[in-house]
Structures are given as structure tokens and as C-alpha cells.
Design a protein around this motif. Sequence first.
Motif, short mmCIF file in Angstrom:
data_model
loop_
_atom_site.label_atom_id
_atom_site.label_comp_id
_atom_site.label_asym_id
_atom_site.label_seq_id
_atom_site.Cartn_x
_atom_site.Cartn_y
_atom_site.Cartn_z
N GLU A 357 0.90 -1.39 0.06
CA GLU A 357 0.02 -0.31 -0.06
C GLU A 357 1.02 1.51 0.14
O GLU A 357 0.69 2.07 -0.69
CB GLU A 357 -0.83 -0.05 1.14
CG GLU A 357 -2.02 -0.72 1.20
CD GLU A 357 -2.93 -0.72 -0.03
OE1 GLU A 357 -3.38 1.25 0.33
OE2 GLU A 357 -3.16 -1.08 -0.55
N TRP A 358 1.79 0.95 0.96
CA TRP A 358 2.77 2.13 1.42
C TRP A 358 3.47 2.36 -0.39
O TRP A 358 3.14 4.14 -0.63
CB TRP A 358 3.98 1.98 2.00
CG TRP A 358 4.76 3.07 2.36
CD1 TRP A 358 4.74 4.63 3.47
CD2 TRP A 358 6.09 3.49 2.33
NE1 TRP A 358 5.44 5.31 3.42
CE2 TRP A 358 6.59 4.24 2.86
CE3 TRP A 358 6.78 2.40 0.83
CZ2 TRP A 358 7.92 4.90 2.31
CZ3 TRP A 358 8.26 3.21 1.17
CH2 TRP A 358 7.99 4.34 1.00
N LEU A 359 3.91 1.38 -0.12
CA LEU A 359 4.74 1.88 -2.23
C LEU A 359 3.90 2.21 -3.68
O LEU A 359 4.66 3.12 -4.43
CB LEU A 359 4.73 0.41 -2.60
CG LEU A 359 6.27 -0.56 -1.54
CD1 LEU A 359 6.71 -1.35 -1.86
CD2 LEU A 359 7.92 0.68 -2.33
N ARG A 360 2.72 1.78 -3.24
CA ARG A 360 1.66 2.45 -4.33
C ARG A 360 2.04 3.76 -4.38
O ARG A 360 1.24 4.62 -5.04
CB ARG A 360 0.72 1.39 -4.13
CG ARG A 360 -0.35 0.77 -5.27
CD ARG A 360 -1.65 0.18 -4.41
NE ARG A 360 -1.81 -0.88 -4.02
CZ ARG A 360 -0.80 -2.00 -4.38
NH1 ARG A 360 -0.99 -2.44 -4.75
NH2 ARG A 360 -1.73 -3.24 -2.46
N ARG A 361 2.43 4.44 -3.25
CA ARG A 361 1.91 5.85 -3.37
C ARG A 361 3.21 6.82 -3.26
O ARG A 361 2.57 7.96 -3.36
CB ARG A 361 0.86 6.14 -1.33
CG ARG A 361 -0.11 5.79 -1.46
CD ARG A 361 -0.76 6.67 0.22
NE ARG A 361 0.27 6.09 1.21
CZ ARG A 361 0.16 4.75 2.18
NH1 ARG A 361 -1.15 4.03 1.50
NH2 ARG A 361 0.78 5.15 3.04
N GLN A 362 3.82 5.60 -3.58
CA GLN A 362 5.54 6.15 -3.72
C GLN A 362 6.07 6.27 -5.11
O GLN A 362 5.25 5.60 -6.24
CB GLN A 362 6.38 5.84 -3.02
CG GLN A 362 6.37 4.91 -1.58
CD GLN A 362 6.46 6.28 -1.04
OE1 GLN A 362 7.40 6.60 -1.01
NE2 GLN A 362 5.59 6.99 -0.19
N SER A 363 6.76 7.55 -5.83
CA SER A 363 7.60 6.74 -6.72
C SER A 363 8.68 6.05 -6.65
O SER A 363 8.54 5.07 -8.44
CB SER A 363 8.01 8.27 -7.13
OG SER A 363 9.14 8.86 -6.39
N GLU A 364 9.44 5.92 -6.02
CA GLU A 364 10.44 4.39 -6.03
C GLU A 364 9.20 3.20 -5.91
O GLU A 364 8.68 3.31 -4.82
CB GLU A 364 11.25 4.76 -5.22
CG GLU A 364 11.82 6.17 -6.14
CD GLU A 364 12.69 5.78 -7.10
OE1 GLU A 364 13.01 4.50 -7.84
OE2 GLU A 364 12.18 7.22 -7.47
N THR A 365 9.77 1.90 -6.22
CA THR A 365 9.18 1.09 -5.62
C THR A 365 10.13 0.18 -4.61
O THR A 365 11.58 0.88 -4.57
CB THR A 365 9.27 -0.23 -7.15
OG1 THR A 365 9.12 -0.92 -6.63
CG2 THR A 365 11.09 0.00 -7.75
N LYS A 366 9.90 -0.56 -4.23
CA LYS A 366 11.41 -1.08 -3.35
C LYS A 366 11.99 -2.19 -3.93
O LYS A 366 11.82 -2.83 -4.83
CB LYS A 366 10.19 -2.00 -2.44
CG LYS A 366 9.71 -3.18 -2.72
CD LYS A 366 8.55 -4.69 -1.30
CE LYS A 366 7.74 -5.48 -1.72
NZ LYS A 366 6.97 -5.92 -1.23
N ILE A 367 13.10 -2.20 -3.12
CA ILE A 367 14.09 -3.26 -3.21
C ILE A 367 14.06 -4.34 -2.13
O ILE A 367 13.45 -4.75 -0.83
CB ILE A 367 15.54 -2.97 -3.80
CG1 ILE A 367 16.13 -1.75 -4.00
CG2 ILE A 367 16.49 -4.51 -3.51
CD1 ILE A 367 15.68 -2.21 -5.49
#
Length: 494
Positions: A357-367
Motif C-alpha cells: 500500500e505504502w509503495l503504491r503511493r511512492q514514486s520509487e519501488t522497493k528492493i
Amino acid sequence: MISKEGTATIQEFLEDTSNLKSGWSPGVFFPENCDEAAALLRDAVADGRRYTVAGNGTGTTGGRIPFGDHVIAMHRLNRIGEVEPIDNEHATLRVQAGALLQDVQSKAAAAGWFYPPDPTEKTCFIGSTVANNSSGSRSFRYGATRRYVRAIRVALPQGDLLEVARGEYVADEAGRFALDLPIAGAVSFRRPDYGMPATSKHNAGYWSAPGMDLVDLFIGSEGTLGIVLEAELELRPAPERVIACLVWFMNEDELFAFVDQARSGAAGVTPRAIELFDRRALDFLRHVYPDMPLNTKGAIYVEEETTAAKEEGCLEAWMTLMEACGAPTELTWAAIDDAGVSKLREFRHQLPVQVNEWLRRQSETKISTDMAVPDDKARQLYELYRDACDAEGFTYIIFGHVGNAHLHLNILPRDRSEFDRAKNLYRKLVSEVLAMGGTLSAEHGIGKLKSEYLVQMYGPEGIREMVQVKKALDPYLVLNIGNLIPSSFYQPET
Ligand SMILES: Cc1cc2nc3c(=O)[nH]c(=O)nc-3n(C[C@H](O)[C@H](O)[C@H](O)COP(=O)(O)OP(=O)(O)OC[C@H]3O[C@@H](n4cnc5c(N)ncnc54)[C@H](O)[C@@H]3O)c2cc1C
């Protein structure tokens, strides 16, 4: 057969939970029976098409995302058969690939049986869990999906339908398989020669072992060798009771002492799941669970199967172990009924959900890592991740299947430069984990995101051996190209 075209209509098939962008496809097919799926593959060359297989899109590695290929979606092949008891300890259940894992588990439970594999995400398709050898927290006791597959029906890349039960096709002494197929004709190939890591979970590359079963080659091959259309699953008796505890720790030494004791069973406990949350993972969940204890350095979630008669003693054994390891037992969240256990399992499930959910709001993706090391090196893996991320000043969390020395590190970059640094770090961590005798993937598979790193694990020769298997079954390269095997390895050598 239903098909859909147009980017807006098929948008959901261009994504999974990897955040990998820029997938595209001319169209999606929805076969309603095995023959329709096989016919698409049989005609692939004549139709000038390649196919990517889609499950329900919960994969984390971009495996179902097409880059120009048509999609074969398993959604309409979703029938679940009836539970067939074999003896008191075993039953079988025949399922089609597009059945939801949660529906398969419910069907087994309604008949008084139990399907042990339990990826945290229950909305995945059962066929995908076979294609990816998925597993979850209960793998500490029960192992991964592989153990529960008795037979599969696959559509091979040239359009043959193959039903394979365990024991029917076994590698000979030289490691060779020989098949005689109606469409492809005589097909022969040798299993890869590489060794497997000494981890208790492993899902990176084709399975290979002396005398191995052909069923095991397809399991975990991520749709590169065929489409899993149906599977005959093995069920076990449902446990009478399950208890679960979420145990909070004020320091890491006590937390890992508890893990070691719980793993060894020396304290009279026999867990089926041992899961870790580091301090940062707990902070991530605090807005969903504001009543969580403060100032903890981590938590361990355990589950154990028991009976009504033994339940009290079972809980006592856990409490004794917690006290012996310095855990503040008054803070422990314990559950002894189904509703309570479900709530605690939901706590565990919420972590990846909240991260996504948090990532969907970010411009960067996780590693994110999905690596495991030999069981006795769990703490080493934890410290490797923690120290490396602290040195870089990253925002990160560590969580997962500590009982199997299988921890997920999620680095959450705040900008592109951090993303690039995190990617560099990932490469170094892969080297370190492999040097510890570990595996690149314990459960999520390789997909498109991690194929380049598979070369670090097996070397170019190991990948070339996989290519030989792939090309024996898929000589025209029509199925799931770009998954698992780096595409560059399909080019003729110069
Ligand atoms: C919140 C969350 C928690 C998760 N927890 C776990 C966990 O605990 N353990 C775990 O192992 N995984 C976990 N996963 C990953 C994921 O759920 C599994 O990998 C699952 O098997 C993917 O199923 P799917 O139907 O969504 O497949 P998709 O994402 O649609 O496809 C995954 C891959 O399988 C291939 N594929 C799909 N169906 C077939 C088929 N019938 N035949 C051949 N190839 C096929 C696709 O081409 C693709 O490469 C989690 C994911 C999320 C989002």
C-alpha cells in the motif's frame, strides 16, 4: 474462448505486485478447458504468437507481466473436485489451476482435511502456487507446495497435454528424461548438473536431484516448461486445535535465543510456524495496531497444532520458554481459538499488504529479498541485512520465516539515488548469501525481476543447462520467455 484486447481492458494483466512497469500485450485469452489452453500453444508458431501465463497477479517478481506476448489467463479453469480419502492420514483433491488457494483450503477444511501450504496471500491461484512452489509460514513444519503435489496435468509448449503422476517419469542414472509425445514426438533432455543449496526452502531455477521425478521439474519452473492446468493435491488430517502467540522482545539476543529453542523443540514445543518481525516492521504496522507494546526490539509469531486435551500444557510450555528467554509474557498476544488465531495471522499478513500500500503511493519501488541460508545461520542473515542497511542509512524492514532461516528484507528507497544504491547493495547481499550456502529465492521465485541474479547463483554453465531443458520442451520459445532464464541466454553463442 473469451478473449480481450485493448490496453485499458486488459490493464490488470499488465501488472502484478512487483511494481514492474511498462508491460504490454496485444490480448488476453481465457481458456475454459485443458484442450483450449493446449490448442493455443499448439498453434502458437503458426499464429506468430508467444504467450505469458497469468495467475491472479499476486506474484512479486513480474512473472506474469507480458512484454509484447499474448496472455493466457487461468481464471476460467477454476473447478475444484471432491476430497477423496486414501487412508486415515491422507486424502487427495483434484483442482484446476485457476482455483483460489483460499477456496482449495476451505474445501479441504469443510471435509475435515487440511491443505498445509499457506502463502500469506490467499487470493493467489493454486496453479501458480504449483508453478512457483510457493510456501508460507507453515513450511517450517510442512515444507513447500512440492510435497503436496501427487500429479499434474500440463500443457506443453508445443501443444501436448501431459498427465504426470509421481513415479511415472524418473530421471535415469545419467539424469535423462525421455518422453514420447503425440505432437512434439520424441523429446529427451538431461536434468541440470548443478547442486542444490543446503537450505530448508529453495525456489530458484529448475529443481534438480539424482533420480528426480518429472513432476518436480515442472513444480517451481515458473511456467517456462508448460502451463499447469490441473493438479492432484495431497491433504492431511486437520489439526484438532491450533494455538498462536505473538511474543514481544526487548532485545535481539533474547529474541534469537527464543528462536533457537523453539526451532530445536528442546523446550517441549513443536511449532509449525516461527515468524520474525524486526523493530522497523512493527513500526510499519503501528498505525493499524495502535495497541502494540512500545519500545520492543522485535517480535516472534509462533503457531503449534495441538488437541483440546493438550492445549493447556502446550500454552504453558510456550509461556515457560518465553520466560526462560526473557520475553515479557504479560505483553504476549496469545490465541487458542480459530477466531483469535485468524486475527494473529492477519497481523502477519498485514505487513506485506501495508508495505505494498505504502509503495503504491511512492514514486520509487522497493528492493526486496527472498533469500534463505542454511537453518543454523538465521541470525547471521538478519545481522547481514541489518548492518548493511544501517551503514547505508536506508529505510527498511526485515521480517518472515526465521524458522527456515528465510528472511525478507524490504528496502524502501526515498528517491532514485537511494534506489540505485539499494540495487547495488542487493547485488552484494546476493553474493554474501550465496557464499553462506544460501539461495537467491526461497519462495517467491525469480520471474523477470531477478533473472539476472540467477547467473550469480548457478554461473553461466548452470543457466545454459536450464536452457537445454527449456529448449527440449519449448524449441520455438513460445512460453513465458523472459521469466527465470535471462533472455540473453537464448541467443546463439558467437
Ligand atoms: C501480500 C503478499 C504475500 C505473499 N506471501 C507469500 C508467501 O508467504 N509465500 C509465497 O510463496 N508467496 C507469497 N506471495 C507471492 C505470491 O502470492 C505467490 O508467488 C503466488 O503463487 C502467485 O500466485 P498468482 O496466482 O497471483 O500468480 P501470478 O502472479 O499471476 O503469476 C506468478 C507466476 O506464475 C506463472 N503462472 C501462473 N499460473 C501458472 C500456471 N497455471 N502454469 C504455469 N505458470 C503459471 C506466471 O506466468 C508467473 O510467472 C505473496 C504475495 C503477496 C502480494
